[in-house]
Structure formats: structure tokens, C-alpha cells
Design a protein around this motif. Sequence first.
Motif, PDB file in Angstrom:
ATOM      1  N   UNK A 152       0.830  -1.199   0.000  1.00 49.03           N
ATOM      2  CA  UNK A 152       0.000   0.000   0.000  1.00 49.03           C
ATOM      3  C   UNK A 152       0.871   1.259   0.000  1.00 49.03           C
ATOM      4  N   UNK A 153       1.855   1.305   0.894  1.00 44.92           N
ATOM      5  CA  UNK A 153       2.700   2.502   0.995  1.00 44.92           C
ATOM      6  C   UNK A 153       3.676   2.614  -0.166  1.00 44.92           C
ATOM      7  N   UNK A 154       4.142   1.495  -0.687  1.00 43.87           N
ATOM      8  CA  UNK A 154       4.990   1.532  -1.874  1.00 43.87           C
ATOM      9  C   UNK A 154       4.247   2.186  -3.040  1.00 43.87           C
ATOM     10  N   UNK A 155       3.000   1.781  -3.238  1.00 47.82           N
ATOM     11  CA  UNK A 155       2.214   2.339  -4.332  1.00 47.82           C
ATOM     12  C   UNK A 155       1.889   3.815  -4.109  1.00 47.82           C
ATOM     13  N   UNK A 156       1.656   4.200  -2.859  1.00 48.25           N
ATOM     14  CA  UNK A 156       1.364   5.607  -2.577  1.00 48.25           C
ATOM     15  C   UNK A 156       2.598   6.476  -2.745  1.00 48.25           C
ATOM     16  N   UNK A 157       3.721   6.032  -2.179  1.00 45.97           N
ATOM     17  CA  UNK A 157       4.930   6.843  -2.163  1.00 45.97           C
ATOM     18  C   UNK A 157       5.629   6.890  -3.523  1.00 45.97           C
ATOM     19  N   UNK A 158       5.650   5.743  -4.218  1.00 42.45           N
ATOM     20  CA  UNK A 158       6.445   5.642  -5.438  1.00 42.45           C
ATOM     21  C   UNK A 158       5.623   5.471  -6.714  1.00 42.45           C
ATOM     22  N   UNK A 159       4.351   5.066  -6.574  1.00 44.28           N
ATOM     23  CA  UNK A 159       3.553   4.796  -7.762  1.00 44.28           C
ATOM     24  C   UNK A 159       2.375   5.711  -7.971  1.00 44.28           C
ATOM     25  N   UNK A 160       2.059   6.531  -6.956  1.00 45.33           N
ATOM     26  CA  UNK A 160       0.917   7.424  -7.086  1.00 45.33           C
ATOM     27  C   UNK A 160      -0.406   6.697  -7.189  1.00 45.33           C
ATOM     28  N   UNK A 161      -0.512   5.529  -6.522  1.00 39.69           N
ATOM     29  CA  UNK A 161      -1.744   4.744  -6.567  1.00 39.69           C
ATOM     30  C   UNK A 161      -2.177   4.365  -5.155  1.00 39.69           C
ATOM     31  N   UNK A 213      16.518  -1.641  -1.155  1.00 37.41           N
ATOM     32  CA  UNK A 213      15.271  -1.711  -1.888  1.00 37.41           C
ATOM     33  C   UNK A 213      14.228  -0.798  -1.252  1.00 37.41           C
ATOM     34  N   UNK A 214      13.345  -0.246  -2.095  1.00 33.44           N
ATOM     35  CA  UNK A 214      12.290   0.618  -1.585  1.00 33.44           C
ATOM     36  C   UNK A 214      11.403  -0.121  -0.589  1.00 33.44           C
ATOM     37  N   UNK A 215      11.148  -1.399  -0.856  1.00 31.84           N
ATOM     38  CA  UNK A 215      10.314  -2.174   0.066  1.00 31.84           C
ATOM     39  C   UNK A 215      10.955  -2.281   1.441  1.00 31.84           C
ATOM     40  N   UNK A 216      12.264  -2.415   1.497  1.00 30.45           N
ATOM     41  CA  UNK A 216      12.952  -2.501   2.774  1.00 30.45           C
ATOM     42  C   UNK A 216      12.826  -1.188   3.539  1.00 30.45           C
ATOM     43  N   UNK A 217      12.887  -0.081   2.827  1.00 30.95           N
ATOM     44  CA  UNK A 217      12.724   1.228   3.464  1.00 30.95           C
ATOM     45  C   UNK A 217      11.333   1.341   4.079  1.00 30.95           C
ATOM     46  N   UNK A 218      10.319   0.923   3.327  1.00 26.19           N
ATOM     47  CA  UNK A 218       8.945   0.958   3.828  1.00 26.19           C
ATOM     48  C   UNK A 218       8.790   0.012   5.017  1.00 26.19           C
TER      49      UNK A 218
END
Length: 302
Positions: A152-161, A213-218
Motif C-alpha cells: 500500500x505505501x509503496x504504491x502511494x509513495x512511489x507509484x501514485x496509486x 530496496x524501496x520495500x525494505x525502506x517501507x
Amino acid sequence: MQQKQQYNTNKLQKRLRRLAGTAIADFNMIEAGDRVMVCLSGGKDSYALLDILRNLQAHAPLEFELIAVNLDQKQPGFPEQVLPSYLTEIGMPFRIVEQDTYSVVKRVIAEGKTTCSLCSRLRRGVLYRVASELGATKIALGHHRDDILETLFLNMFYGGKLKAMPPKLVSDNGKHIVIRPLAYCKEKDLAAYAAIANFPIIPCNLCGSQPNLQRQVIKEMLQQWDKKFPGRLETMFRALQNVQPSHLADTSRYDFFNLKAQDQPFINGDTAFDEETFEPNIEEMLTPTAEETDDRSLVSSS
């Protein structure tokens, strides 16, 4: 002490099985006569998934089949005998699929770049093919609650979804149903469960070699929130089950264009002027700390 440990172990097992059973029921994941292909990577989550599904299979009022499938992606040093030995020992029907996706990923993706996206697509394609070959009616994956929130946060922060990872979905080609029975389970509970069960864990070197990785940051962000504000992840996950399209801004999901005033009360009316109420400790996340206030003062004075 031993008796207390056993009590805690039983409590953990019952909780995970209950949560998985609830998710399966809520989303109608498994039906009578299903042949469920359980994707087994060798990680803690997929081991726990298989173990929990086997237990539910033994006690569920409906009959369904399980078959474990592992995709050997030919990563260097992959211990190829670990899973066959384990599955044979517990009497679990299985299939090992050998497909050198590792070489493809390394050839296509430049050194240092994220490999997860391509690796995932290649793996998904192979697993869909195998599901068809096996006549599987469901494909079970080991993603848990934390994976869903991270997405959810990956898509919000990096995907605009505003998009997460659904507990149940239809595959892109429309031919398969993918289920995530661990959708309600916490990662830390699954890690504890795997340690207790002493599963022969196989690390993923391809992904593990990419610490930024971005996922690791999240993941680290959510872990910090969970530590500082216990219960916050549970609240966020409940939000995924309580969506109000009329209070977002997607014109394809809600007809804002034709929205008109009416004489009777409107069920999805505006609450902008209502007093906001939050669960305990939410205010702490919204109220700046003394340190943050000092930082802002320094910025404004400069």
C-alpha cells in the motif's frame, strides 16, 4: 519455564490458524474439491503457510487437496535438496520446477538495479503454467498482513496509486485464482512460528543482496511505527477493509460529476465539519514533538 513456553507456542499456533481460517472464510478462498497449489519458496512465510494449510486440511469440514510447488530459479548456491527432503519427510505431495530465471534477470537488469520486478514477473509466469499443468484451482501465496501494508505505501509513495495486495484475485490472464491465506497474520508471529517449528529456511540471495530496496525502506518505517505506536498497523489494515470512495478523489470510482444536493439525508454526505475522533495514541502521531517544534523554529528563524 518449559511449561510456559509450550503454552505460548500453542497460543501462537492457534492464533495463526484462527486468523488464516478467518481470512479463508471471509474471502471464500478455498472451496470443496479445490486443488490448492501452495507456492513454497523455502522462506519462513511459505513454510508457515503450508504447515497451517495442512492443519486446516486435516480439521476442515470440507475436503480439498494440497500440492506444494517450488520454483528452482538456479540461483548460485541454492540448496536444491532441502525442500524435497523436507516435503518427503512430512509426506507432502510436491513438484520441483527448474527454470533458470536467475540468468535472465542478471543478463537483463544492470548491476545494482532492482531485480525484484522482473524476477517476480518471470516467476509468476512459470507458476501459472505449472498450475494449469497440475489442474490446480487455487494458487496459494505466503504474503502476510505486513506485506499488504508495505505494498500500500509503496504504491502511494512511489507509484501514485491507492493500491495494496488483495487477499484474493484473478490472474492477469483470467485463468487462475490467487489466494493469500496469511493476509491477517503478522510477520513477527510468522517468524516466531517458523523458529519454533525449526523449518529449514532457505535465504533468497538474489533479493537479499539488495539492502536498499524501496520495500525494505517501507518495512523499516512500518516497524518503527509499530514499535512506537502499538496497534497502529492493525488500525491501518482495518482501513483497507473500510474504504469510502465518496471521500477520496477518484472520479472513475465515484460519480462526483453528477453529485447534486437533495432533500433527504445523504448516506455518504460530507463530514468535513464533524469533529475528528481518533483511536488512542493517534494524536501522538499528528502532534509534533518538542524536538520537531524546535527544528521548525530554527528553520523559520533562519
